[in-house]
Write an enzyme that holds these catalytic residues in place. Sequence first.
Site, PDB file in Angstrom:
ATOM      1  N   ASP A   7      11.208  18.393  40.210  1.00 25.69           N
ATOM      2  CA  ASP A   7      12.220  19.104  39.888  1.00 25.69           C
ATOM      3  C   ASP A   7      13.290  17.859  39.612  1.00 25.69           C
ATOM      4  O   ASP A   7      13.095  16.642  39.798  1.00 25.69           O
ATOM      5  CB  ASP A   7      13.057  19.811  40.856  1.00 25.69           C
ATOM      6  N   ASP A   9      17.667  17.927  39.125  1.00 26.60           N
ATOM      7  CA  ASP A   9      18.763  17.780  39.950  1.00 26.60           C
ATOM      8  C   ASP A   9      18.330  18.010  41.432  1.00 26.60           C
ATOM      9  O   ASP A   9      17.877  18.937  41.814  1.00 26.60           O
ATOM     10  CB  ASP A   9      19.737  18.819  39.573  1.00 26.60           C
TER      11      ASP A   9
END
Length: 185
Positions: A7, A9
């Site tokens: 991922d 952020d």
Amino acid sequence: MPLLILDRDGVINQDSDDYIRCLDDWQPIPGSIEAIASFCQAGYTVAVATNQSGLSRGYFTLDDLEAIHDRLRELVAEQGGDIAGIFYCPHLPGEGCNCRKPATGLLQAIELELGHPLTGSYFIGDSLKDLQAARAMHCKPVLVLTGKGEKTRNQLQQPDVALDTPETVPIYPDLACAAQALLDA
């Protein structure tokens, strides 16, 4: 070559409830860039899967998003690594698309474009949606406590969360610690 999915952020860079809107807002978490490079140097193909609804909300433009991703690639390359692909969902949560995590469209695109089966690949995230998408594609979910990670760890303790048990999801303080543990295993 094994595949690793990250991922963005809260895993690679600092997260913000106000969204990462421009390159000036984008700040790597200490050690994350080096961790990505260490995975690459160990033979992993690294891909990023990220929900970016701020695009549809008008918080930033495609040029802003590409500038952030260009900077990420540049920093990783400076450390001797390479990101094979950055896949993002621009849709709002209520749009019902198949690419917004926890849906698996981004992961299916990674599998198709990179030609790597995802089964058994690590997916490192900080949110429950990341872990759910990983499970749905038969990846090995890994949780980091940066970003939304602490909140997610608390969610894993809830009996109504259908993601096995917290003991089946390895948890690390950050991406650097996750890289060290997974590469030493």
